[in-house]
Design an enzyme around this catalytic site. Structure first.
Site, short mmCIF file in Angstrom:
data_model
loop_
_atom_site.label_atom_id
_atom_site.label_comp_id
_atom_site.label_asym_id
_atom_site.label_seq_id
_atom_site.Cartn_x
_atom_site.Cartn_y
_atom_site.Cartn_z
CE LYS A 123 -2.54 -2.41 -0.77
NZ LYS A 123 -3.44 -2.53 -1.93
NE ARG A 136 2.00 9.19 -17.58
CZ ARG A 136 0.91 8.42 -17.70
NH1 ARG A 136 0.38 7.89 -16.60
NH2 ARG A 136 0.38 8.19 -18.86
CG HIS A 149 -8.04 3.12 -2.74
ND1 HIS A 149 -6.80 2.81 -3.24
CD2 HIS A 149 -8.63 1.93 -2.45
CE1 HIS A 149 -6.65 1.49 -3.27
NE2 HIS A 149 -7.75 0.94 -2.79
#
Length: 309
Positions: A123, A136, A149
């Protein structure tokens, strides 16, 4: 002041030493919450502040080879966790209805504990997903669902590794690892270039798979409400609301991303259909020309008039 320090030390030791599993408490990043919270804090600072500022006057990085290697690593890691979870627990000796934590130091129990620890480390590595988005300049990918999340899962998996590394709660980790095999395989093919785009028709099914996992997690955890095997029942106070919340977020994402646009038809002065509503809600109605004027009917029947070029 010393009385305050003594109380603080006492509470700290009680929370992070006495309550912890002695088998895992000395492992890296586990004994104290500070290292993990520091990583998450730096992660949030990079995503919301330093990263965008650094990239503001720069062209987006391409990172083709980096993404291929990263996604391949995540596929391998997720496969290891999935196989380890099944072979070491859920297909061999775990009870699917209710399973307590084995706090002994036998090989089977330690194998499951190590699996929980590797899951926690996985994680942490997945925080790089967002770092790559920033580098990016893929800001649209950084949604509330994505950030929630990636922020919550390291903390939950840290708590599992520190206090209850095994038992009933590991079920969602096994299912989640399978989902990540599929998800990172998709990312891997996407990173390998446009020649693989024709093989990526199954993107929307990944979201469906993610929603299914939270339904399974909810049903599996809910068994603790009427079954007692020694696994803490209070854990449902975290697992059930989280499963519901994650399901709602992924369902909302699916509706916004994959729902087919509703056809909205308008008619010109002769009664001919001349347009429809696009997927993003933009008006794509064709112009009806009359007396050198271009008239465009919107969905509410209003008329915009523009001079013909």
């Amino acid at each position: 002041m010393s009385l305050y320090d003594n109380r603080f030390t006492k509470y700290w030791d009680f929370l992070f030493t006495e309550l912890a599993d002695p088998r895992t408490n000395h492992w890296a990043f586990i004994s104290s919450p500070v290292p993990g919270l520091t990583i998450i804090g730096l992660y949030l600072y990079f995503v919301y502040s330093w990263g965008p500022k650094y990239m503001s006057n720069r062209k987006p990085f391409k990172l083709e080879r980096t993404l291929i290697m990263y996604n391949l690593f995540q596929v391998i890691l997720s496969t290891y966790l999935f196989v380890e979870g099944l072979d070491g627990a859920w297909l061999t000796k775990y009870n699917w209805r209710c399973e307590p934590v084995d706090f002994s130091e036998n090989e089977e129990a330690m194998r499951v504990a190590r699996g929980c620890y590797v899951y926690f480390l996985a994680k942490i590595t997945e925080l790089m997903d967002t770092v790559f988005f920033v580098l990016r300049k893929k800001e649209r990918q950084i949604s509330f669902l994505h950030m929630y999340h990636h922020t919550v899962m390291p903390m939950i998996s840290w708590g599992v590794t520190k206090y209850y590394p095994g038992g009933h709660g590991t079920f969602i980790g096994v299912i989640n690892s399978f989902v990540h095999i599929v998800m990172y395989s998709y990312y891997l093919f996407a990173a390998m270039g446009p020649q693989f785009q024709k093989y990526l028709w199954w993107k929307k099914y990944i979201t469906n798979l993610q929603m299914i996992q939270f339904c399974m997690a909810f049903l599996h955890s809910a068994q603790l409400l009427y079954t007692d095997c020694g696994y803490p029942r209070w854990s449902v106070c975290f697992t059930l609301p989280n499963a519901i919340f994650f399901y709602m977020l992924f369902n909302d994402f699916a509706l916004k991303t994959y729902k087919k646009p509703r056809e909205v038809t308008s008619r010109d002065q002769n009664g001919n259909a001349n347009g429809s509503l696009s997927a993003n809600g933009a008006d794509t109605l064709k112009c009806v020309q009359r007396n050198g004027i271009c008239e465009k009917n919107d969905c509410n029947g209003a008329i915009d008039k523009e001079k013909k070029n």
